[in-house]
Design an enzyme around this catalytic site. Structure first.
Site, PDB file in Angstrom:
ATOM      1  N   ASP A 182       0.970  -1.096  -0.306  1.00 51.93           N
ATOM      2  CA  ASP A 182       0.266   0.056   0.352  1.00 51.93           C
ATOM      3  C   ASP A 182       0.474   1.578  -0.290  1.00 51.93           C
ATOM      4  OD1 ASP A 182      -3.446   0.513   0.932  1.00 51.93           O
ATOM      5  OD2 ASP A 182      -2.082   2.112   1.393  1.00 51.93           O
ATOM      6  N   SER A 192     -15.164  -2.420 -11.485  1.00 59.18           N
ATOM      7  CA  SER A 192     -16.208  -2.143 -11.257  1.00 59.18           C
ATOM      8  C   SER A 192     -16.921  -2.206 -12.173  1.00 59.18           C
ATOM      9  CB  SER A 192     -16.144  -0.607 -10.892  1.00 59.18           C
ATOM     10  OG  SER A 192     -16.669   0.085 -10.278  1.00 59.18           O
ATOM     11  N   TYR A 250     -13.072   7.256 -13.300  1.00 57.21           N
ATOM     12  CA  TYR A 250     -12.801   6.187 -13.346  1.00 57.21           C
ATOM     13  C   TYR A 250     -13.292   5.193 -13.845  1.00 57.21           C
ATOM     14  CZ  TYR A 250     -13.989   3.184  -8.863  1.00 57.21           C
ATOM     15  OH  TYR A 250     -13.849   1.939  -7.478  1.00 57.21           O
ATOM     16  N   LYS A 285     -11.616   1.454 -15.155  1.00 53.69           N
ATOM     17  CA  LYS A 285     -12.472   0.312 -14.901  1.00 53.69           C
ATOM     18  C   LYS A 285     -12.166  -0.544 -16.000  1.00 53.69           C
ATOM     19  CE  LYS A 285     -12.008   0.374  -9.842  1.00 53.69           C
ATOM     20  NZ  LYS A 285     -10.767  -0.190 -10.131  1.00 53.69           N
ATOM     21  N   ASP A 291       4.358   2.275  -4.167  1.00 49.53           N
ATOM     22  CA  ASP A 291       2.870   3.442  -5.334  1.00 49.53           C
ATOM     23  C   ASP A 291       2.989   2.666  -6.153  1.00 49.53           C
ATOM     24  OD1 ASP A 291       2.007   4.481  -6.861  1.00 49.53           O
ATOM     25  OD2 ASP A 291       3.011   6.173  -6.160  1.00 49.53           O
ATOM     26  N   VAL A 292       1.680   1.876  -6.436  1.00 55.61           N
ATOM     27  CA  VAL A 292       1.708   0.955  -8.017  1.00 55.61           C
ATOM     28  C   VAL A 292       1.987   1.478  -9.128  1.00 55.61           C
ATOM     29  CG1 VAL A 292      -0.592  -1.035  -6.257  1.00 55.61           C
ATOM     30  CG2 VAL A 292      -0.825   1.052  -7.885  1.00 55.61           C
TER      31      VAL A 292
HETATM   32  P1  NAI Z   1     -10.301   2.122  -0.207  1.00 56.49           P
HETATM   33  O1  NAI Z   1     -10.001   4.000  -0.331  1.00 56.49           O
HETATM   34  O2  NAI Z   1     -10.747   1.627   1.297  1.00 56.49           O
HETATM   35  O3  NAI Z   1      -8.901   1.663  -0.130  1.00 56.49           O
HETATM   36  C1  NAI Z   1      -7.675   1.848  -1.163  1.00 56.49           C
HETATM   37  C2  NAI Z   1      -6.623   1.060  -0.417  1.00 56.49           C
HETATM   38  O4  NAI Z   1      -5.286   1.567  -2.060  1.00 56.49           O
HETATM   39  C3  NAI Z   1      -6.010   2.279   0.268  1.00 56.49           C
HETATM   40  O5  NAI Z   1      -5.543   1.547   1.257  1.00 56.49           O
HETATM   41  C4  NAI Z   1      -5.035   3.029  -0.494  1.00 56.49           C
HETATM   42  O6  NAI Z   1      -4.323   3.410   0.459  1.00 56.49           O
HETATM   43  C5  NAI Z   1      -4.410   2.284  -1.798  1.00 56.49           C
HETATM   44  N1  NAI Z   1      -4.137   3.104  -2.191  1.00 56.49           N
HETATM   45  C6  NAI Z   1      -4.346   3.923  -3.278  1.00 56.49           C
HETATM   46  N2  NAI Z   1      -3.950   4.661  -4.497  1.00 56.49           N
HETATM   47  C7  NAI Z   1      -2.068   3.395  -4.039  1.00 56.49           C
HETATM   48  C8  NAI Z   1      -1.744   3.981  -4.831  1.00 56.49           C
HETATM   49  N3  NAI Z   1      -1.160   4.377  -5.951  1.00 56.49           N
HETATM   50  N4  NAI Z   1      -0.501   2.394  -4.855  1.00 56.49           N
HETATM   51  C9  NAI Z   1      -0.366   2.080  -3.750  1.00 56.49           C
HETATM   52  N5  NAI Z   1      -2.247   1.421  -3.023  1.00 56.49           N
HETATM   53  C10 NAI Z   1      -2.171   2.588  -3.443  1.00 56.49           C
HETATM   54  O7  NAI Z   1     -10.693   1.180  -0.873  1.00 56.49           O
HETATM   55  P2  NAI Z   1     -11.643   0.499  -1.189  1.00 56.49           P
HETATM   56  O8  NAI Z   1     -13.227   0.317  -1.455  1.00 56.49           O
HETATM   57  O9  NAI Z   1     -11.228  -0.576  -0.393  1.00 56.49           O
HETATM   58  O10 NAI Z   1     -11.806  -0.498  -3.100  1.00 56.49           O
HETATM   59  C11 NAI Z   1     -10.188  -1.269  -3.244  1.00 56.49           C
HETATM   60  C12 NAI Z   1     -10.569  -1.239  -4.935  1.00 56.49           C
HETATM   61  O11 NAI Z   1     -12.094  -2.031  -4.971  1.00 56.49           O
HETATM   62  C13 NAI Z   1     -10.170  -0.008  -5.435  1.00 56.49           C
HETATM   63  O12 NAI Z   1      -9.747  -0.132  -6.560  1.00 56.49           O
HETATM   64  C14 NAI Z   1     -12.267   0.031  -5.513  1.00 56.49           C
HETATM   65  O13 NAI Z   1     -12.021   1.006  -7.066  1.00 56.49           O
HETATM   66  C15 NAI Z   1     -12.635  -1.328  -6.520  1.00 56.49           C
HETATM   67  N6  NAI Z   1     -13.846  -0.624  -5.887  1.00 56.49           N
HETATM   68  C16 NAI Z   1     -14.186  -0.720  -4.726  1.00 56.49           C
HETATM   69  C17 NAI Z   1     -15.924  -0.439  -5.153  1.00 56.49           C
HETATM   70  C18 NAI Z   1     -16.794  -0.511  -3.658  1.00 56.49           C
HETATM   71  O14 NAI Z   1     -17.988   0.290  -3.607  1.00 56.49           O
HETATM   72  N7  NAI Z   1     -16.388   0.285  -2.456  1.00 56.49           N
HETATM   73  C19 NAI Z   1     -16.733  -0.918  -5.876  1.00 56.49           C
HETATM   74  C20 NAI Z   1     -16.142  -1.169  -6.834  1.00 56.49           C
HETATM   75  C21 NAI Z   1     -14.525  -1.458  -7.351  1.00 56.49           C
END
Ligand code: NAI
Length: 251
Positions: free
Chosen positions: A41, A146, A159, A163, A67-68
Site C-alpha cells: 500500500d 468495477s 474512474y 475500470k 505506490d503501484v
Molecule cells: P479504499 O479507499 O478503502 O482503499 C484503497 C486502498 O488503496 C487504500 O489503502 C489506499 O491507500 C490504497 N492506494 C491508493 N492509491 C494507491 C497507490 N497509488 N499505490 C498503492 N496503494 C494505493 O477503497 P476500497 O473501497 O477498498 O476499494 C478497493 C478497490 O475496489 C479499488 O480498486 C476500488 O476502485 C474497487 N471498487 C470498490 C468499490 C466499492 O464500492 N467500495 C466498488 C467497485 C470497485
C-alpha cells in the site's frame, strides 16, 4: 478463524491497496485459506499495522510500502514475496482511488491521476507478477475492476474509463499468458461498504442501494470470497473472465 486452510496452502499472495477496505479483507480471506500474504500500500504505517493485525489472527503476513504507479516499487514487492515467503503464486491488483467530478468540473490532473493508479498500476502489477509466475510454471492474477466500468457512472468519466480499461487489459493479458500457466481474471464489485463509498453523499448511496435487486450494499468479504475462488485451483480452467459481485445490480 475458519478451519478451511487448504485452498491456498503453501502459496504466496500479494494484494495491493491492502491497508484497508476491500484489499485488507482480500488479504485476510486468502490468509485464512492458507496463503502467506504480502500487503502492499501507498501508506507505510497503515500497511505495516494492517499486516501486524493479520499476524495477530495467525496469518503469515508482511506489509510493504508501494505506490503501484512506480515501476521499481512494484518490482520491489515481487522481490519481497520471493525473499520473505519463497515464491509468488497469486497477485491481486486492488489499489484504487476516486476523484469524482462532472466533465465540466473535472481537472486533467484528476483524470490522469485516476487512470494512472488504476490502469498503469494494474499493468505494472500484471507485468511484474506474470514475469515471475511464468518462470515458475504458473500463477493467478485477479484485477479489481468495477461495475462503473461496465455501466459508466456520471461524475466518474475518469474512474469508469479506467475500470473498463482493466477489463480489456485482463483479457489481453489472459490470452498472452494462458499457455504459461498464468490465469488472469477480473472482478467487478458493485456498491461495497468501505471508506471509498462512505465518502459518497448519503442520498446517492441510498439511491444506489435501492436499485440493488438483493436490497443491500455488499461487504468487503463478498468481494474477497470471489477473489479467493479465482485465485484457487477451483477456478483452474478460468481465464479472462469478469465476475460481477453486485447483488444483481446492472445485470
Ligand atoms: P479504499 O479507499 O478503502 O482503499 C484503497 C486502498 O488503496 C487504500 O489503502 C489506499 O491507500 C490504497 N492506494 C491508493 N492509491 C494507491 C497507490 N497509488 N499505490 C498503492 N496503494 C494505493 O477503497 P476500497 O473501497 O477498498 O476499494 C478497493 C478497490 O475496489 C479499488 O480498486 C476500488 O476502485 C474497487 N471498487 C470498490 C468499490 C466499492 O464500492 N467500495 C466498488 C467497485 C470497485
Amino acid at each position: 478463524m475458519s478451519t478451511v486452510t487448504t485452498l491456498l496452502e503453501g502459496r504466496t499472495a500479494v494484494v495491493t491497496g491492502a491497508a484497508q477496505g476491500i484489499g485488507l479483507e482480500i488479504a485476510r480471506v486468502l490468509g485464512v485459506h492458507g496463503a502467506k500474504v504480502v500487503l502492499a500500500d501507498l501508506r507505510d504505517d497503515a500497511v505495516l499495522e494492517a499486516a501486524a493485525g493479520l499476524r495477530g489472527q495467525g496469518i503469515q503476513s508482511i506489509g510493504v510500502q508501494c505506490d503501484v504507479t512506480d515501476e521499481d516499487e512494484v518490482r520491489n514487492v515481487v522481490d519481497h514475496a520471493v525473499t520473505e515467503f519463497g515464491g509468488l503464486d497469486v497477485w491481486v491488483n486492488n489499489a484504487g482511488i476516486t476523484r469524482d467530478a462532472s466533465l465540466k468540473k473535472m481537472s486533467l490532473a484528476d483524470f490522469r491521476l485516476v487512470t494512472d493508479v488504476h490502469l498503469t498500476g494494474t499493468w505494472l502489477g500484471v507485468r511484474a507478477a506474470s514475469a515471475r509466475m511464468r518462470e515458475n510454471g504458473g500463477g493467478a492474477i485477479v484485477n479489481i475492476s468495477s461495475m462503473s466500468g461496465k455501466a459508466g457512472n456520471p461524475g466518474q468519466t475518469n474512474y469508469s474509463a479506467a475500470k473498463a480499461g482493466i477489463v480489456g487489459m485482463t483479457k489481453a493479458a489472459a490470452k498472452e499468458l494462458a499457455h504459461h500457466g498464468v490465469r488472469v481474471n477480473a472482478v467487478q464489485p458493485g456498491l461495497i461498504e468501505t471508506a471509498m463509498t462512505r465518502a459518497m453523499p448519503a442520498e446517492s448511496f441510498a439511491a444506489m442501494e435501492a436499485s440493488i435487486p438483493m436490497r443491500r450494499a455488499g461487504q468487503p468479504v463478498d468481494v474477497a470470497n470471489v477473489v479467493l475462488f479465482l485465485s484457487s485451483g477451483l477456478a483452474g480452467y478460468m481465464t479472462g473472465a469478469v465476475l460481477e459481485v453486485a447483488g444483481g445490480r446492472l445485470m
